[in-house]
Design a protein around this motif. Sequence first.
Motif, PDB file in Angstrom:
ATOM      1  N   ASP A 161      33.779  74.224  58.993  1.00 26.48           N
ATOM      2  CA  ASP A 161      32.559  75.000  59.194  1.00 26.48           C
ATOM      3  C   ASP A 161      32.766  76.416  58.657  1.00 26.48           C
ATOM      4  OD1 ASP A 161      33.774  76.690  61.196  1.00 26.48           O
ATOM      5  OD2 ASP A 161      33.424  75.124  62.682  1.00 26.48           O
ATOM      6  N   PRO A 162      31.686  77.202  58.516  1.00 25.14           N
ATOM      7  CA  PRO A 162      31.815  78.545  57.915  1.00 25.14           C
ATOM      8  C   PRO A 162      32.793  79.460  58.630  1.00 25.14           C
ATOM      9  CG  PRO A 162      29.516  77.869  57.943  1.00 25.14           C
ATOM     10  CD  PRO A 162      30.279  76.834  58.712  1.00 25.14           C
ATOM     11  N   LEU A 163      32.891  79.361  59.958  1.00 24.90           N
ATOM     12  CA  LEU A 163      33.840  80.200  60.683  1.00 24.90           C
ATOM     13  C   LEU A 163      35.272  79.868  60.290  1.00 24.90           C
ATOM     14  CD1 LEU A 163      34.422  82.317  62.850  1.00 24.90           C
ATOM     15  CD2 LEU A 163      34.345  80.480  64.555  1.00 24.90           C
ATOM     16  N   MET A 164      35.583  78.587  60.180  1.00 23.04           N
ATOM     17  CA  MET A 164      36.928  78.181  59.792  1.00 23.04           C
ATOM     18  C   MET A 164      37.211  78.499  58.319  1.00 23.04           C
ATOM     19  SD  MET A 164      38.542  77.048  62.425  1.00 23.04           S
ATOM     20  CE  MET A 164      37.740  78.409  63.273  1.00 23.04           C
ATOM     21  N   GLU A 165      36.163  78.461  57.496  1.00 24.53           N
ATOM     22  CA  GLU A 165      36.348  78.860  56.101  1.00 24.53           C
ATOM     23  C   GLU A 165      36.758  80.329  56.013  1.00 24.53           C
ATOM     24  OE1 GLU A 165      32.905  77.991  53.798  1.00 24.53           O
ATOM     25  OE2 GLU A 165      33.042  75.833  54.087  1.00 24.53           O
ATOM     26  N   ALA A 166      36.165  81.150  56.875  1.00 23.94           N
ATOM     27  CA  ALA A 166      36.528  82.575  56.893  1.00 23.94           C
ATOM     28  C   ALA A 166      37.977  82.755  57.334  1.00 23.94           C
ATOM     29  CB  ALA A 166      35.587  83.342  57.824  1.00 23.94           C
ATOM     30  N   VAL A 167      38.415  81.980  58.325  1.00 24.17           N
ATOM     31  CA  VAL A 167      39.812  82.037  58.769  1.00 24.17           C
ATOM     32  C   VAL A 167      40.734  81.590  57.642  1.00 24.17           C
ATOM     33  CG1 VAL A 167      41.506  81.076  60.395  1.00 24.17           C
ATOM     34  CG2 VAL A 167      39.211  81.693  61.197  1.00 24.17           C
ATOM     35  N   PHE A 168      40.330  80.538  56.945  1.00 20.99           N
ATOM     36  CA  PHE A 168      41.119  80.050  55.816  1.00 20.99           C
ATOM     37  C   PHE A 168      41.318  81.150  54.778  1.00 20.99           C
ATOM     38  CE2 PHE A 168      40.958  78.448  51.456  1.00 20.99           C
ATOM     39  CZ  PHE A 168      42.061  77.632  51.421  1.00 20.99           C
ATOM     40  N   GLN A 169      40.258  81.860  54.443  1.00 21.46           N
ATOM     41  CA  GLN A 169      40.357  82.926  53.447  1.00 21.46           C
ATOM     42  C   GLN A 169      41.305  84.031  53.908  1.00 21.46           C
ATOM     43  OE1 GLN A 169      36.533  84.326  52.077  1.00 21.46           O
ATOM     44  NE2 GLN A 169      35.721  82.256  51.875  1.00 21.46           N
ATOM     45  N   GLU A 170      41.230  84.383  55.184  1.00 28.13           N
ATOM     46  CA  GLU A 170      42.139  85.405  55.714  1.00 28.13           C
ATOM     47  C   GLU A 170      43.591  84.955  55.601  1.00 28.13           C
ATOM     48  OE1 GLU A 170      40.877  86.080  59.689  1.00 28.13           O
ATOM     49  OE2 GLU A 170      38.934  86.950  59.109  1.00 28.13           O
ATOM     50  N   GLU A 171      43.842  83.693  55.872  1.00 26.96           N
ATOM     51  CA  GLU A 171      45.211  83.193  55.828  1.00 26.96           C
ATOM     52  C   GLU A 171      45.735  83.096  54.395  1.00 26.96           C
ATOM     53  OE1 GLU A 171      47.246  82.918  58.220  1.00 26.96           O
ATOM     54  OE2 GLU A 171      45.758  83.362  59.772  1.00 26.96           O
ATOM     55  N   VAL A 172      44.875  82.779  53.442  1.00 28.12           N
ATOM     56  CA  VAL A 172      45.302  82.773  52.033  1.00 28.12           C
ATOM     57  C   VAL A 172      45.704  84.183  51.619  1.00 28.12           C
ATOM     58  CG1 VAL A 172      44.531  82.458  49.650  1.00 28.12           C
ATOM     59  CG2 VAL A 172      43.993  80.731  51.368  1.00 28.12           C
ATOM     60  N   ARG A 173      44.932  85.166  52.031  1.00 28.91           N
ATOM     61  CA  ARG A 173      45.287  86.559  51.701  1.00 28.91           C
ATOM     62  C   ARG A 173      46.615  86.940  52.352  1.00 28.91           C
ATOM     63  NH1 ARG A 173      39.656  87.269  53.114  1.00 28.91           N
ATOM     64  NH2 ARG A 173      38.385  87.341  51.215  1.00 28.91           N
ATOM     65  N   HIS A 174      46.865  86.422  53.545  1.00 29.50           N
ATOM     66  CA  HIS A 174      48.146  86.675  54.215  1.00 29.50           C
ATOM     67  C   HIS A 174      49.296  86.100  53.382  1.00 29.50           C
ATOM     68  CE1 HIS A 174      51.076  86.946  57.537  1.00 29.50           C
ATOM     69  NE2 HIS A 174      51.436  85.723  57.183  1.00 29.50           N
ATOM     70  N   LEU A 175      49.124  84.895  52.856  1.00 30.81           N
ATOM     71  CA  LEU A 175      50.176  84.244  52.073  1.00 30.81           C
ATOM     72  C   LEU A 175      50.477  85.021  50.797  1.00 30.81           C
ATOM     73  CD1 LEU A 175      48.988  80.535  52.372  1.00 30.81           C
ATOM     74  CD2 LEU A 175      50.884  81.589  53.597  1.00 30.81           C
ATOM     75  N   THR A 176      49.421  85.401  50.066  1.00 28.23           N
ATOM     76  CA  THR A 176      49.642  86.112  48.809  1.00 28.23           C
ATOM     77  C   THR A 176      50.160  87.524  49.072  1.00 28.23           C
ATOM     78  OG1 THR A 176      47.298  86.732  48.754  1.00 28.23           O
ATOM     79  CG2 THR A 176      47.957  84.763  47.545  1.00 28.23           C
ATOM     80  N   GLY A 177      49.780  88.098  50.220  1.00 30.25           N
ATOM     81  CA  GLY A 177      50.325  89.399  50.576  1.00 30.25           C
ATOM     82  C   GLY A 177      51.823  89.350  50.791  1.00 30.25           C
ATOM     83  N   ALA A 178      52.321  88.162  51.172  1.00 29.58           N
ATOM     84  CA  ALA A 178      53.763  87.969  51.367  1.00 29.58           C
ATOM     85  C   ALA A 178      54.464  87.530  50.085  1.00 29.58           C
ATOM     86  CB  ALA A 178      54.005  86.939  52.468  1.00 29.58           C
ATOM     87  N   GLY A 179      53.696  87.435  48.967  1.00 30.94           N
ATOM     88  CA  GLY A 179      54.311  87.140  47.673  1.00 30.94           C
ATOM     89  C   GLY A 179      54.142  85.730  47.160  1.00 30.94           C
ATOM     90  N   ALA A 180      53.467  84.854  47.933  1.00 30.45           N
ATOM     91  CA  ALA A 180      53.274  83.478  47.484  1.00 30.45           C
ATOM     92  C   ALA A 180      52.185  83.407  46.416  1.00 30.45           C
ATOM     93  CB  ALA A 180      52.913  82.579  48.661  1.00 30.45           C
ATOM     94  N   SER A 181      52.157  82.295  45.690  1.00 30.89           N
ATOM     95  CA  SER A 181      51.131  82.031  44.678  1.00 30.89           C
ATOM     96  C   SER A 181      50.291  80.843  45.133  1.00 30.89           C
ATOM     97  CB  SER A 181      51.768  81.720  43.327  1.00 30.89           C
ATOM     98  OG  SER A 181      52.631  82.765  42.925  1.00 30.89           O
ATOM     99  N   VAL A 182      49.031  80.821  44.679  1.00 30.18           N
ATOM    100  CA  VAL A 182      48.101  79.769  45.094  1.00 30.18           C
ATOM    101  C   VAL A 182      47.340  79.250  43.877  1.00 30.18           C
ATOM    102  CG1 VAL A 182      46.090  79.195  46.513  1.00 30.18           C
ATOM    103  CG2 VAL A 182      47.819  80.773  47.393  1.00 30.18           C
ATOM    104  N   LEU A 183      47.318  77.932  43.725  1.00 35.19           N
ATOM    105  CA  LEU A 183      46.403  77.279  42.793  1.00 35.19           C
ATOM    106  C   LEU A 183      45.313  76.649  43.642  1.00 35.19           C
ATOM    107  CD1 LEU A 183      45.673  76.393  39.895  1.00 35.19           C
ATOM    108  CD2 LEU A 183      46.969  74.287  40.329  1.00 35.19           C
ATOM    109  N   LEU A 184      44.090  77.155  43.514  1.00 33.99           N
ATOM    110  CA  LEU A 184      42.985  76.753  44.380  1.00 33.99           C
ATOM    111  C   LEU A 184      41.923  76.033  43.565  1.00 33.99           C
ATOM    112  CD1 LEU A 184      41.379  76.805  47.054  1.00 33.99           C
ATOM    113  CD2 LEU A 184      40.529  79.065  46.371  1.00 33.99           C
ATOM    114  N   SER A 185      41.774  74.743  43.843  1.00 32.90           N
ATOM    115  CA  SER A 185      40.677  73.973  43.271  1.00 32.90           C
ATOM    116  C   SER A 185      39.586  73.878  44.326  1.00 32.90           C
ATOM    117  CB  SER A 185      41.169  72.571  42.889  1.00 32.90           C
ATOM    118  OG  SER A 185      40.086  71.725  42.607  1.00 32.90           O
TER     119      SER A 185
END
Length: 305
Positions: A161-185
């Motif tokens: 749902d949209p609320l969980m999508e927002a949480v997902f986006q926050e967590e992706v930013r957390h990962l890349t902030g720690a130096g990880a890379s993401v390929l997002l389809s």
Amino acid sequence: MSVIAIENLVKTFGGVRALDGVELTVEPGEVHGFLGPNGSGKSTTIRILLGLLRRDSGQVRLLDGDPWRDAVALHRRLAYVPGDVNLWPNLSGGEAIDLFGALRGGLDPRRRDELLQRFDLDPTKKCRTYSKGNRQKVAIVAAFASNVELYVLDEPTSGLDPLMEAVFQEEVRHLTGAGASVLLSSHVLAEVEALCDRVSIIREGRIVESGTLAELRHLARTTVTVETARPVTGLAELPGVHEVRPVDGRVRMEVEPEHLDTLLAHLVRFQVRALTSTPPTLEELFLRHYGETSDDQQTQAGGTR
């Protein structure tokens, strides 16, 4: 050194050329959007990256390794979230998460518990009782609780749902902030716009566009809506101005970005009272390659193919 480096990748299935010279790079610490409809070659590319398919020709480097030859070692350095998660029906969600984590060398228990709370997932329930959205949450939590260098996310928020999508986006930013890379389809274009540093669009097995959103926006026109004290004339004669139409007492038009200055200089002669300029969305860029534009439809209506 690129996290993912693909050069001239070719893959055929019988007489079908699924990938026809794909070129794709993902740099350290970036979120790279990978867009394409069903049948474009997107899933085939991802399966080759994961070592599930063998390429016919071309070069593929994943974390400076070969995804086919070094699959076991590389899978300990990456996490994958598919768009349709299948789980063991008799395991609980928590047991499935721990099993996924064990396959890649373990996960962070504190991070696991934090993610369970953030994604509002009950880990004690059996997987057979989970909705599609909750099955996605199991895969997301298992991936995000792992300390890896690369996250391959293939339609990861399908069913959320949209609320969980927002949480997902926050967590992706957390990962890349720690130096990880993401390929997002993803087909959620707002998600791609919010998260991605660069985007590649694949069509019929070839990358047709690649770059930052700012670089790609030159492919689509900017929408300008203006209210003036006196009726505007002469717009049809201006270069780069298209689809001029009245809307609620104002005038709306589509403008090629390189001609915005000329348009604005013309409009000030008519005493501008209000003006809005809306840059093209990623969806408009996407439809440029996969949908008919009004110009295309007009051309076809005129009998030109």
